[in-house]
Design an enzyme around this catalytic site. Structure first.
Site, mmCIF file in Angstrom:
data_model
loop_
_atom_site.group_PDB
_atom_site.id
_atom_site.type_symbol
_atom_site.label_atom_id
_atom_site.label_comp_id
_atom_site.label_asym_id
_atom_site.label_seq_id
_atom_site.Cartn_x
_atom_site.Cartn_y
_atom_site.Cartn_z
ATOM 1 N N HIS A 102 18.839 66.860 49.757
ATOM 2 C CA HIS A 102 18.012 67.685 50.277
ATOM 3 C C HIS A 102 18.257 68.934 49.685
ATOM 4 C CE1 HIS A 102 16.973 65.063 54.195
ATOM 5 N NE2 HIS A 102 16.684 64.360 52.980
ATOM 6 N N GLU B 50 19.230 71.924 51.162
ATOM 7 C CA GLU B 50 20.335 72.558 51.774
ATOM 8 C C GLU B 50 21.755 71.771 51.091
ATOM 9 O OE1 GLU B 50 17.174 72.934 55.018
ATOM 10 O OE2 GLU B 50 17.877 71.304 53.233
ATOM 11 N N CYS C 265 17.118 69.413 58.654
ATOM 12 C CA CYS C 265 17.551 67.981 59.350
ATOM 13 C C CYS C 265 18.654 67.914 59.801
ATOM 14 C CB CYS C 265 16.843 67.082 58.164
ATOM 15 S SG CYS C 265 18.033 66.591 57.151
ATOM 16 N N CYS D 185 21.412 67.889 57.022
ATOM 17 C CA CYS D 185 21.606 69.146 56.442
ATOM 18 C C CYS D 185 22.401 69.906 57.784
ATOM 19 C CB CYS D 185 20.382 69.815 56.072
ATOM 20 S SG CYS D 185 19.595 68.727 54.767
#
Length: 157
Positions: free
Chosen positions: A55, A57, A85, A88
């Site tokens: 992801h 991040e 999310c 993250c």
């Protein structure tokens, strides 16, 4: 929001579009800033790397930590195109930045087809009741390793 904050957020948003249009992954981007300098960038790379943890991040945290040669982001700010999310969010808490700024909300992400609500619903359940069953397998060797860690004098917490 200051002009600098707006510019850092715009970089994160531009990264989200770049990753999406290049086929790397979903429309998510992130930058990490220390002392008004971008030290880490990332966009979602789940599709291009076959890595469900890639992801924006997480990619940005990895780059920033490597650049800082540290495993925490002390004094850093994170600018991300969307509310993080659960995965993250966990990575962000482990990295310990001083502030997180996000553009889109998790509800807006859900409306766009990225719904993490099922994970939030799973977290409070007992492990054996989750959709992916989890089972405790006690092991003496495993607990011994924790004991060894506890007794280690040169550890970094």
């Amino acid at each position: 929001m200051t002009e600098k904050q707006k510019s850092f957020m715009q970089v994160a948003i531009d990264l989200s579009r770049e990753g999406m249009t290049s086929g790397k992954g979903g429309p998510f981007g992130c930058v990490i800033v220390k002392d008004d300098i971008i030290i880490g960038k990332g966009n979602n790379q789940v599709l291009s790397t076959y890595d469900p943890t890639a992801h924006a991040e997480v990619v940005a945290i990895r780059e920033a930590c490597e650049n800082l040669r540290a495993f925490q982001l002390e004094g850093c700010e994170i600018y991300t195109s969307c509310e993080p999310c659960p995965m993250c969010l966990g990575a962000i808490y482990w990295a310990k930045p001083k502030h997180v700024f996000y553009a889109n909300t998790r509800q807006q992400a859900s409306d766009a087809g990225f719904d993490d609500d099922f994970i939030y619903q799973e977290l409070p359940l007992p492990p054996q009741d989750r959709k992916i069953p989890m089972q405790h397998l006690p092991n003496e060797d495993a607990i011994k390793v924790f004991g060894e860690w506890h007794e280690t004098g040169n550890k970094i917490i």
